[in-house]
Design a protein around this motif. Structure first.
Motif, PDB file in Angstrom:
ATOM      1  N   ALA A 298      -1.955   4.203   4.181  1.00  0.00           N
ATOM      2  CA  ALA A 298      -0.655   4.590   3.638  1.00  0.00           C
ATOM      3  C   ALA A 298      -0.647   6.061   3.236  1.00  0.00           C
ATOM      4  CB  ALA A 298      -0.303   3.710   2.442  1.00  0.00           C
ATOM      5  N   LEU A 299      -1.732   6.521   2.638  1.00  0.00           N
ATOM      6  CA  LEU A 299      -1.831   7.931   2.276  1.00  0.00           C
ATOM      7  C   LEU A 299      -1.867   8.817   3.516  1.00  0.00           C
ATOM      8  CD1 LEU A 299      -4.381   7.499  -0.606  1.00  0.00           C
ATOM      9  CD2 LEU A 299      -2.078   8.426  -0.870  1.00  0.00           C
ATOM     10  N   ALA A 300      -2.533   8.358   4.570  1.00  0.00           N
ATOM     11  CA  ALA A 300      -2.570   9.115   5.816  1.00  0.00           C
ATOM     12  C   ALA A 300      -1.169   9.265   6.399  1.00  0.00           C
ATOM     13  CB  ALA A 300      -3.502   8.440   6.810  1.00  0.00           C
TER      14      ALA A 300
ATOM     15  N   ALA B 121       0.827  -1.202   0.000  1.00  0.00           N
ATOM     16  CA  ALA B 121       0.000   0.000   0.000  1.00  0.00           C
ATOM     17  C   ALA B 121       0.864   1.256   0.000  1.00  0.00           C
ATOM     18  CB  ALA B 121      -0.931  -0.005   1.214  1.00  0.00           C
ATOM     19  N   ALA B 122       1.976   1.233   0.748  1.00  0.00           N
ATOM     20  CA  ALA B 122       2.889   2.380   0.761  1.00  0.00           C
ATOM     21  C   ALA B 122       3.467   2.623  -0.625  1.00  0.00           C
ATOM     22  CB  ALA B 122       3.999   2.150   1.776  1.00  0.00           C
ATOM     23  N   CYS B 123       3.756   1.533  -1.354  1.00  0.00           N
ATOM     24  CA  CYS B 123       4.284   1.672  -2.712  1.00  0.00           C
ATOM     25  C   CYS B 123       3.228   2.249  -3.652  1.00  0.00           C
ATOM     26  CB  CYS B 123       4.774   0.324  -3.224  1.00  0.00           C
ATOM     27  SG  CYS B 123       6.286  -0.263  -2.414  1.00  0.00           S
ATOM     28  N   LEU B 124       1.985   1.820  -3.493  1.00  0.00           N
ATOM     29  CA  LEU B 124       0.914   2.368  -4.322  1.00  0.00           C
ATOM     30  C   LEU B 124       0.728   3.858  -4.062  1.00  0.00           C
ATOM     31  CD1 LEU B 124      -1.801  -0.439  -4.005  1.00  0.00           C
ATOM     32  CD2 LEU B 124      -0.228  -0.053  -5.912  1.00  0.00           C
ATOM     33  N   ALA B 125       0.786   4.246  -2.800  1.00  0.00           N
ATOM     34  CA  ALA B 125       0.665   5.659  -2.456  1.00  0.00           C
ATOM     35  C   ALA B 125       1.844   6.463  -3.014  1.00  0.00           C
ATOM     36  CB  ALA B 125       0.580   5.830  -0.943  1.00  0.00           C
ATOM     37  N   ALA B 126       3.032   5.876  -2.937  1.00  0.00           N
ATOM     38  CA  ALA B 126       4.221   6.553  -3.452  1.00  0.00           C
ATOM     39  C   ALA B 126       4.171   6.677  -4.974  1.00  0.00           C
ATOM     40  CB  ALA B 126       5.473   5.788  -3.029  1.00  0.00           C
TER      41      ALA B 126
ATOM     42  N   VAL C 221     -11.754   4.391   7.075  1.00  0.00           N
ATOM     43  CA  VAL C 221     -10.499   4.499   6.334  1.00  0.00           C
ATOM     44  C   VAL C 221      -9.401   3.650   6.948  1.00  0.00           C
ATOM     45  CG1 VAL C 221     -11.004   6.770   5.376  1.00  0.00           C
ATOM     46  CG2 VAL C 221      -9.884   6.598   7.604  1.00  0.00           C
ATOM     47  N   ASP C 222      -9.482   3.374   8.264  1.00  0.00           N
ATOM     48  CA  ASP C 222      -8.434   2.568   8.870  1.00  0.00           C
ATOM     49  C   ASP C 222      -8.553   1.089   8.507  1.00  0.00           C
ATOM     50  OD1 ASP C 222     -10.618   1.844  10.393  1.00  0.00           O
ATOM     51  OD2 ASP C 222      -9.796   2.544  12.308  1.00  0.00           O
ATOM     52  N   GLN C 223      -9.596   0.724   7.742  1.00  0.00           N
ATOM     53  CA  GLN C 223      -9.713  -0.637   7.234  1.00  0.00           C
ATOM     54  C   GLN C 223      -9.223  -0.773   5.790  1.00  0.00           C
ATOM     55  OE1 GLN C 223     -13.494  -2.548   7.818  1.00  0.00           O
ATOM     56  NE2 GLN C 223     -13.727  -1.764   9.894  1.00  0.00           N
ATOM     57  N   VAL C 224      -8.796   0.333   5.203  1.00  0.00           N
ATOM     58  CA  VAL C 224      -8.314   0.335   3.822  1.00  0.00           C
ATOM     59  C   VAL C 224      -6.807   0.576   3.842  1.00  0.00           C
ATOM     60  CG1 VAL C 224      -8.560   1.353   1.537  1.00  0.00           C
ATOM     61  CG2 VAL C 224     -10.537   1.249   3.069  1.00  0.00           C
ATOM     62  N   PRO C 225      -5.995  -0.420   3.527  1.00  0.00           N
ATOM     63  CA  PRO C 225      -4.537  -0.243   3.614  1.00  0.00           C
ATOM     64  C   PRO C 225      -4.013   0.953   2.840  1.00  0.00           C
ATOM     65  CG  PRO C 225      -5.070  -2.567   3.309  1.00  0.00           C
ATOM     66  CD  PRO C 225      -6.362  -1.810   3.151  1.00  0.00           C
ATOM     67  N   LEU C 226      -4.554   1.220   1.650  1.00  0.00           N
ATOM     68  CA  LEU C 226      -4.069   2.348   0.868  1.00  0.00           C
ATOM     69  C   LEU C 226      -4.425   3.675   1.522  1.00  0.00           C
ATOM     70  CD1 LEU C 226      -2.650   3.502  -1.530  1.00  0.00           C
ATOM     71  CD2 LEU C 226      -4.674   3.040  -2.940  1.00  0.00           C
ATOM     72  N   ALA C 227      -5.604   3.772   2.105  1.00  0.00           N
ATOM     73  CA  ALA C 227      -5.981   4.988   2.814  1.00  0.00           C
ATOM     74  C   ALA C 227      -5.049   5.236   3.997  1.00  0.00           C
ATOM     75  CB  ALA C 227      -7.424   4.899   3.292  1.00  0.00           C
TER      76      ALA C 227
ATOM     77  N   ALA D  28      -4.169  12.405   3.868  1.00  0.00           N
ATOM     78  CA  ALA D  28      -5.581  12.226   4.198  1.00  0.00           C
ATOM     79  C   ALA D  28      -6.246  13.567   4.471  1.00  0.00           C
ATOM     80  CB  ALA D  28      -5.724  11.309   5.408  1.00  0.00           C
ATOM     81  N   HIS D  29      -7.439  13.756   3.901  1.00  0.00           N
ATOM     82  CA  HIS D  29      -8.196  15.002   4.048  1.00  0.00           C
ATOM     83  C   HIS D  29      -7.358  16.224   3.663  1.00  0.00           C
ATOM     84  CE1 HIS D  29     -11.619  13.065   5.783  1.00  0.00           C
ATOM     85  NE2 HIS D  29     -10.929  12.565   6.773  1.00  0.00           N
ATOM     86  N   CYS D  30      -6.445  16.037   2.698  1.00  0.00           N
ATOM     87  CA  CYS D  30      -5.639  17.167   2.217  1.00  0.00           C
ATOM     88  C   CYS D  30      -4.902  17.853   3.373  1.00  0.00           C
ATOM     89  CB  CYS D  30      -6.515  18.174   1.478  1.00  0.00           C
ATOM     90  SG  CYS D  30      -5.612  19.412   0.530  1.00  0.00           S
TER      91      CYS D  30
END
Length: 314
Positions: A253-255, A185-190, A245-251, A260-262
């Motif tokens: 990772a973005l947090a 998920a961290a790689c997808l966010a990156a 959102v804490d159940q979504v790995p990509l969310a 998250a929430h800009c």
């Protein structure tokens, strides 16, 4: 060039659209609301990246939604190309099977393959082979169907960017990095962060739930949504689906990246049409247990052989 946050805040436009026959009326209204200052798109080289994961209509973005987006972009003066790189089959084969090639033909467009990979070093320490077209575009428009996902729980506009990795290399990355869900998920966010600016459109007319991204069940969500911020767009859809959102790995990772929430801008999204609360549902289902090793060597070999066979047919 288009300003992703012209008013200093992300805008998420959500509208009801229960049938594909309503796309021509609803989609321009959604895009106009989500992307003010569209004159900045004039002459911009825009890659429209649909979801063409496999030759099953429910697994792919609705063709009329993709074509409607391309038409709107052309009306703004953008130079549009449509491309993807499925893990199974070829982009052209999938586009023919689901009707996307026919939907794009009146616009003078055809689906291309996201090939010719160039190495893109991510800040997670790995290098992804990302298609030259994706890296050299001014903007990418991620046009994804709302779907459950067996590995990431939900796949929306940020996850759709993984399709910019060329062909079978996605399956190899799934095999290597996918066994550690947090790192994957961290790689997808990156990857999303390393690409040119990514705008998002979500096709939720008929979503896929229970599992996914290709073998789930239809769910009549009846929505279209768009934003210049894929993060804000995806979070709005998590909210209306009732998925924390804490159940979504990509969310998550973005947090961790402060997205998250800009948060980097210290602002929250604005909803000019409908809010997530106004269109919330509570019976959409996603996988409870995530499968983090979906591409075993045997499946990878099968994918390789299938791509070779379909390439010969094309």
């Amino acid at each position: 060039m288009y300003d992703v946050f012209p008013s200093g805040e992300p805008i998420v436009a959500i509208a009801r659209c229960s049938r594909t026959t309503q796309v021509a009326e609803v989609l321009p209204r959604v895009l106009d609301a989500a992307l003010p200052g569209a004159e900045g798109l004039r002459t911009a080289r825009v890659l429209v990246k649909p979801n063409l994961v496999s030759a099953r209509p429910l697994a792919c973005t609705e063709p009329l939604v993709v074509a409607g987006l391309c038409r709107w972009l052309q009306e703004q003066g953008a130079v549009v190309r449509v491309a993807d790189s499925p893990g199974f089959g070829t982009a052209q084969y999938v586009a023919r099977r689901v009707g996307l090639d026919a939907a794009l033909r009146p616009l003078g467009l055809a689906v291309e393959a996201l090939e010719a990979p160039l190495p893109l070093r991510l800040d997670t320490g790995v290098t992804f082979p990302v298609a030259r077209l994706a890296q050299e575009s001014d903007l990418i428009f991620s046009a994804a169907r709302v779907k459950a996902h067996s590995q990431m729980r939900l796949t929306l506009s940020v996850k759709n960017c993984f399709g910019c990795v060329s062909g079978l290399r996605k399956a190899i990355i799934h095999t290597r990095q996918g066994q550690d869900p947090a790192f994957f998920a961290a790689c997808l966010a990156a990857l999303w962060a390393a690409l040119p600016p990514v705008l998002g459109l979500l096709d939720g007319i008929t979503a896929m739930h229970v599992t996914g991204p290709s073998a789930g069940q239809p769910y009549a969500l009846g929505l279209l949504a768009a934003s210049a911020s894929c993060v804000a767009l995806d979070e709005a859809v998590y909210a209306l689906l009732g998925c924390p959102v804490d159940q979504v790995p990509l969310a998550e990772a973005l947090a961790r990246r402060g997205e998250a929430h800009c948060r980097a801008n210290g602002c929250r999204p604005r909803f000019p049409l409908l809010t997530p609360e106004e269109v919330a549902v509570r019976d959409f289902r996603w996988p409870v247990h995530l499968a983090h090793t979906s591409f075993r060597p045997g499946r990878l070999l099968k994918s390789c052989l299938r791509r070779i066979w379909l390439s010969c047919k094309n």
